[in-house]
Scaffold this motif. Structure first.
Motif, PDB file in Angstrom:
ATOM      1  N   ILE A 204       0.904  -1.262  -0.246  1.00  0.00           N
ATOM      2  CA  ILE A 204       0.116   0.087   0.203  1.00  0.00           C
ATOM      3  C   ILE A 204       0.758   1.310  -0.076  1.00  0.00           C
ATOM      4  O   ILE A 204       0.561   2.266  -0.573  1.00  0.00           O
ATOM      5  CB  ILE A 204      -0.921  -0.353   1.263  1.00  0.00           C
ATOM      6  CG1 ILE A 204      -2.529   0.078   0.670  1.00  0.00           C
ATOM      7  CG2 ILE A 204      -0.498   0.978   2.070  1.00  0.00           C
ATOM      8  CD1 ILE A 204      -3.532  -0.090   1.610  1.00  0.00           C
ATOM      9  N   LEU A 205       2.202   1.448   0.739  1.00  0.00           N
ATOM     10  CA  LEU A 205       2.884   2.428   0.904  1.00  0.00           C
ATOM     11  C   LEU A 205       3.515   2.539  -0.637  1.00  0.00           C
ATOM     12  O   LEU A 205       3.855   3.684  -0.995  1.00  0.00           O
ATOM     13  CB  LEU A 205       3.957   2.189   1.890  1.00  0.00           C
ATOM     14  CG  LEU A 205       3.325   2.549   3.411  1.00  0.00           C
ATOM     15  CD1 LEU A 205       4.349   2.346   4.382  1.00  0.00           C
ATOM     16  CD2 LEU A 205       2.858   3.811   3.428  1.00  0.00           C
TER      17      LEU A 205
ATOM     18  N   ASP B 290       2.302   1.675  -3.646  1.00  0.00           N
ATOM     19  CA  ASP B 290       1.235   2.139  -4.368  1.00  0.00           C
ATOM     20  C   ASP B 290       0.961   3.815  -4.212  1.00  0.00           C
ATOM     21  O   ASP B 290       0.702   4.468  -5.045  1.00  0.00           O
ATOM     22  CB  ASP B 290      -0.079   1.392  -3.991  1.00  0.00           C
ATOM     23  CG  ASP B 290      -0.137   0.193  -5.025  1.00  0.00           C
ATOM     24  OD1 ASP B 290       0.594   0.082  -5.913  1.00  0.00           O
ATOM     25  OD2 ASP B 290      -1.241  -0.627  -4.391  1.00  0.00           O
ATOM     26  N   LEU B 291       1.148   4.059  -2.767  1.00  0.00           N
ATOM     27  CA  LEU B 291       1.005   5.603  -2.357  1.00  0.00           C
ATOM     28  C   LEU B 291       2.123   6.379  -3.100  1.00  0.00           C
ATOM     29  O   LEU B 291       1.733   7.425  -3.748  1.00  0.00           O
ATOM     30  CB  LEU B 291       1.143   5.684  -0.941  1.00  0.00           C
ATOM     31  CG  LEU B 291       1.060   7.085  -0.620  1.00  0.00           C
ATOM     32  CD1 LEU B 291      -0.360   7.761  -0.739  1.00  0.00           C
ATOM     33  CD2 LEU B 291       1.730   7.431   0.937  1.00  0.00           C
ATOM     34  N   MET B 292       3.284   5.729  -3.127  1.00  0.00           N
ATOM     35  CA  MET B 292       4.332   6.851  -3.901  1.00  0.00           C
ATOM     36  C   MET B 292       4.057   6.498  -5.339  1.00  0.00           C
ATOM     37  O   MET B 292       4.296   7.615  -5.916  1.00  0.00           O
ATOM     38  CB  MET B 292       5.767   5.796  -3.462  1.00  0.00           C
ATOM     39  CG  MET B 292       6.196   6.032  -2.074  1.00  0.00           C
ATOM     40  SD  MET B 292       6.432   7.529  -1.310  1.00  0.00           S
ATOM     41  CE  MET B 292       7.696   8.025  -1.847  1.00  0.00           C
ATOM     42  N   ASN B 293       3.775   5.295  -5.678  1.00  0.00           N
ATOM     43  CA  ASN B 293       3.190   5.342  -7.406  1.00  0.00           C
ATOM     44  C   ASN B 293       2.243   6.589  -7.645  1.00  0.00           C
ATOM     45  O   ASN B 293       2.366   6.936  -8.833  1.00  0.00           O
ATOM     46  CB  ASN B 293       3.014   4.054  -7.799  1.00  0.00           C
ATOM     47  CG  ASN B 293       4.137   3.094  -7.925  1.00  0.00           C
ATOM     48  OD1 ASN B 293       5.170   3.557  -8.099  1.00  0.00           O
ATOM     49  ND2 ASN B 293       3.943   1.640  -7.584  1.00  0.00           N
ATOM     50  N   SER B 294       1.236   6.407  -6.940  1.00  0.00           N
ATOM     51  CA  SER B 294       0.067   7.502  -7.076  1.00  0.00           C
ATOM     52  C   SER B 294       0.675   8.929  -7.097  1.00  0.00           C
ATOM     53  O   SER B 294       0.044   9.690  -7.810  1.00  0.00           O
ATOM     54  CB  SER B 294      -1.046   7.289  -5.986  1.00  0.00           C
ATOM     55  OG  SER B 294      -0.863   8.013  -5.121  1.00  0.00           O
ATOM     56  N   TYR B 295       1.813   9.248  -6.605  1.00  0.00           N
ATOM     57  CA  TYR B 295       2.461  10.477  -6.829  1.00  0.00           C
ATOM     58  C   TYR B 295       3.424  10.463  -7.818  1.00  0.00           C
ATOM     59  O   TYR B 295       4.136  11.418  -7.892  1.00  0.00           O
ATOM     60  CB  TYR B 295       3.272  10.751  -5.439  1.00  0.00           C
ATOM     61  CG  TYR B 295       2.258  10.925  -4.110  1.00  0.00           C
ATOM     62  CD1 TYR B 295       1.125  11.459  -4.127  1.00  0.00           C
ATOM     63  CD2 TYR B 295       2.834  10.478  -3.110  1.00  0.00           C
ATOM     64  CE1 TYR B 295       0.260  11.607  -3.096  1.00  0.00           C
ATOM     65  CE2 TYR B 295       2.189  10.414  -2.000  1.00  0.00           C
ATOM     66  CZ  TYR B 295       0.967  11.043  -1.930  1.00  0.00           C
ATOM     67  OH  TYR B 295       0.108  11.189  -0.699  1.00  0.00           O
ATOM     68  N   SER B 296       3.281   9.454  -8.765  1.00  0.00           N
ATOM     69  CA  SER B 296       4.342   9.122  -9.751  1.00  0.00           C
ATOM     70  C   SER B 296       5.836   9.307  -9.250  1.00  0.00           C
ATOM     71  O   SER B 296       6.593  10.222  -9.881  1.00  0.00           O
ATOM     72  CB  SER B 296       4.078   9.927 -10.938  1.00  0.00           C
ATOM     73  OG  SER B 296       4.268  11.168 -10.650  1.00  0.00           O
ATOM     74  N   ALA B 297       6.219   8.902  -8.082  1.00  0.00           N
ATOM     75  CA  ALA B 297       7.498   9.227  -7.773  1.00  0.00           C
ATOM     76  C   ALA B 297       8.700   8.476  -8.264  1.00  0.00           C
ATOM     77  O   ALA B 297       8.228   7.204  -9.010  1.00  0.00           O
ATOM     78  CB  ALA B 297       7.295   8.632  -6.226  1.00  0.00           C
TER      79      ALA B 297
ATOM     80  N   LYS C 153      12.724   8.298   0.386  1.00  0.00           N
ATOM     81  CA  LYS C 153      11.594   8.781   1.150  1.00  0.00           C
ATOM     82  C   LYS C 153      10.966   7.482   1.773  1.00  0.00           C
ATOM     83  O   LYS C 153      10.292   7.725   2.833  1.00  0.00           O
ATOM     84  CB  LYS C 153      10.797   9.541   0.401  1.00  0.00           C
ATOM     85  CG  LYS C 153      11.145  10.983   0.110  1.00  0.00           C
ATOM     86  CD  LYS C 153      10.226  11.898  -0.600  1.00  0.00           C
ATOM     87  CE  LYS C 153      10.932  13.018  -1.327  1.00  0.00           C
ATOM     88  NZ  LYS C 153      11.450  13.825  -0.020  1.00  0.00           N
ATOM     89  N   LEU C 154      10.979   6.366   1.204  1.00  0.00           N
ATOM     90  CA  LEU C 154      10.207   5.034   1.662  1.00  0.00           C
ATOM     91  C   LEU C 154      11.209   4.172   2.032  1.00  0.00           C
ATOM     92  O   LEU C 154      11.384   3.751   3.299  1.00  0.00           O
ATOM     93  CB  LEU C 154       9.091   4.683   0.821  1.00  0.00           C
ATOM     94  CG  LEU C 154       8.545   3.478   1.044  1.00  0.00           C
ATOM     95  CD1 LEU C 154       7.691   3.639   2.285  1.00  0.00           C
ATOM     96  CD2 LEU C 154       7.590   3.028  -0.048  1.00  0.00           C
TER      97      LEU C 154
ATOM     98  N   ALA D 143      12.346   3.106   6.086  1.00  0.00           N
ATOM     99  CA  ALA D 143      11.785   1.549   6.424  1.00  0.00           C
ATOM    100  C   ALA D 143      12.843   0.677   7.118  1.00  0.00           C
ATOM    101  O   ALA D 143      12.652  -0.255   7.639  1.00  0.00           O
ATOM    102  CB  ALA D 143      10.733   1.129   5.532  1.00  0.00           C
TER     103      ALA D 143
END
Lengths: 269, 298
Positions: free
Chosen positions: B193-194, B196-203, B211-212, B216
């Protein structure tokens, strides 16, 4: 890429999906997650995707977000391909769980997308203040996620999704893990946010009252293969509160949704 | 009633149990010294026709010149002699030898950590490396360090590389492994899920890393570093054993066993374990500081 200026005009839909199929290849047999999906969402709509588990509503949301690629068919988001829309950060995504980074405090969690969009430190600060106050969490900036309740964490995640001003909010059962009372309060809060910000919202849920209360358009889906059974438009006043759940009109729409779900169920089995 | 209160005082605190345990160990040690040294002493008594009592046997076995097992006070005396009473630059000072061992183990630890992180990033980001590197890394640790250490020292020595570098390399060889294993797990620890979150920001991949994945992985890194820093001291000492190193705790162990001076060996051993324990504690403190800084619960 040069594009005709009309493509972003009012006549183009926020989301336009045509003949979309998605099949997952598994080791045993292919799973038809989405089958012949056709859907148009206008800017400013609040659209709920409702259906039993396994009907592909989350998959459809993920296709819109370009986190999943369709097998065939076309999809445009804000007049662009879904991929381009993701690259342009056209939407904020709210997951089933708050998905906050545990090592960042609340303020810094909201700064995450802003950092990547190149906002200055002072702009980040200003925006996190603004959106935390919008979800009534002013004063929690320096707290860490584990110090907040589940409902508060999900509000932070909504503030984060809004912070970089996308035109669209994609929400995947955001209140599914919360208790009934918190859920009701957040539903009202979300409605107020939608009214204030004029965003297009696509909202996945399996709760009929939640869908009817929030939406301007309810998309009823059925499982195996995941397809759209019915699209129901609602027409409640914008400044509604939870009391309308007792009204005749509300019960009538709920009944319609329930029948749609039932129909899909008998079709599927 | 009094006895009960005294008992709970001993058991309840943190100091009480430690004191009891240490006292027990020291008592067992003294008993062990009598047991292990007695056969030699009894032989001598019988040869010289000496009437002996148990008290004489005990006191003799605790004050032998070259005992099989020296008694704690003999080791303490040796420690005082070689740490307190000598100039710290003297080759007879344990402080001097500790410094030699510590400097090569720290260089090895830093290189091993760096190498470990580098390899883990490669393994996590490059699928080909994941399949090709990991078997070699695991194989490297199945070779006994005692077998490979002399070869490294000798081969590098013939190339004119002597002193700190070969020793540090053996520490590196031991250190990088726990770091690779821990960091690979840590860098892969963020939930879907995290990601995906980064992908949703097109990181970008770089952003996802900094950042992740990296933040972690820090708890995993620190768990690995605690193992690695203790191993780095072992590596340095093992490297000092062959080929007659000039200094270091390993050289000290070697000369102790060469001259049958067991108290010298024990003094070096105790110094080595105190150094390791101190280093592990320092890493633990750093871990707590980082956790505090990151707002994580401890």
């Amino acid at each position: 890429m040069a594009k005709p200026s009309s493509s972003k005009g009012s006549e183009s839909s926020a989301i336009d999906i045509n003949n979309l199929f998605l099949t997952f290849e598994t080791q045993t047999e292919p799973v038809h997650a989405l089958s012949d999906i056709n859907l148009k969402v206008e800017a400013g709509d609040f659209v709920s995707l409702i259906g039993p588990s396994g009907c592909g509503k989350t998959t459809l949301l993920r296709v819109i977000a370009d986190l999943e690629k369709p097998t065939s068919g076309s999809i445009t988001v804000e007049g662009k391909t879904a991929h381009q829309a993701r690259l342009d950060r056209a939407y904020g995504y709210v997951f089933q769980t708050p998905a906050l980074l545990p090592w960042r405090n609340i303020e810094s969690n909201i700064h995450l997308p802003l950092e990547m969009s190149g906002y200055s430190k002072s702009e980040q600060k200003k925006l996190s203040q603004e959106y935390l106050s919008l979800v009534s969490l002013t004063g929690f900036e320096k707290k860490y996620p584990w110090q907040l309740s589940g409902g508060m964490q999900q509000r932070v995640s909504i503030a984060r999704a809004l912070s970089f001003s996308p035109d669209m909010l994609l929400m995947d059962e955001p209140f599914g893990a919360l208790d009934e009372i918190t859920r009701d309060r957040l539903n009202e809060e979300l409605l107020r946010l939608w009214e204030q910000t004029q965003k297009t919202v696509v909202f996945v849920t399996h709760s009929i009252p939640e869908a009817v209360f929030l939406s301007t358009k309810i998309v009823v889906m059925s499982a195996r293969p995941g397809k759209i059974i019915d699209v129901i438009d609602t027409n409640f006043p914008k400044d509604r509160n939870l009391d309308i759940r007792e009204s005749k009109e509300f019960l009538k729409v709920s009944q319609l949704v329930r029948e749609g779900l039932k129909e899909g169920h008998s079709d599927g089995s | 009633m009094e006895a009960k209160r005294l008992f709970s005082m001993l058991i309840g605190g943190t100091i009480g149990p430690v004191v009891i345990l240490v006292t027990a160990i020291i008592m067992i040690w003294y008993a062990g010294a009598v047991y292990l040294n007695s056969s030699f002493l009894i032989d001598r008594y019988e040869k010289n026709n000496i009437e002996w009592t148990f008290s004489q046997l005990a006191s003799d076995s605790w004050s032998m010149e070259r005992p099989v097992l020296p008694s704690p006070h003999q080791i303490a005396k040796e420690l005082k002699k070689t740490i307190w009473d000598k100039k710290i630059t003297s080759p007879r000072s344990l402080v001097y030898h500790s410094r030699v061992t510590l400097s090569s183990s720290m260089v090895g630890f830093l290189m091993g950590t760096f190498l470990g992180i580098l390899l883990s990033v490669g393994i996590v980001y490059v699928a080909a490396l994941d399949r090709t590197l990991m078997p070699w890394i695991i194989t490297s640790q199945t070779i006994p360090i005692l077998a490979i250490a002399p070869m490294i020292v000798v081969v590098l020595g013939s190339m004119g590389i002597i002193g700190l570098v070969p020793k540090a390399m053996i520490s590196t060889y031991l250190c990088f492994f726990p770091v690779v294993v821990g960091m690979v797990k840590g860098l892969r620890s963020p939930s879907i899920i995290l990601v995906d979150l980064m992908n949703s920001y097109s990181a970008s991949k770089v952003e996802v890393f900094w950042k992740l994945r990296l933040p972690a992985s820090l708890p995993y890194l620190f768990a690995s570093l605690k193992v690695a820093i203790a191993l780095s001291v072992v590596g340095a000492i093992v490297a000092e054993l062959p080929a007659g190193a000039q200094g270091g705790l390993g050289a000290r162990l070697l000369s102790g066993s060469y001259y049958g001076q067991t108290s010298l060996i024990w003094a070096a051993l105790i110094t080595a374990s105190v150094i390791s324990a101190t280093l592990v504690t320092i890493v633990g403190r750093m871990e707590r500081a980082v956790n505090n800084r990151m707002g994580l619960q401890i």
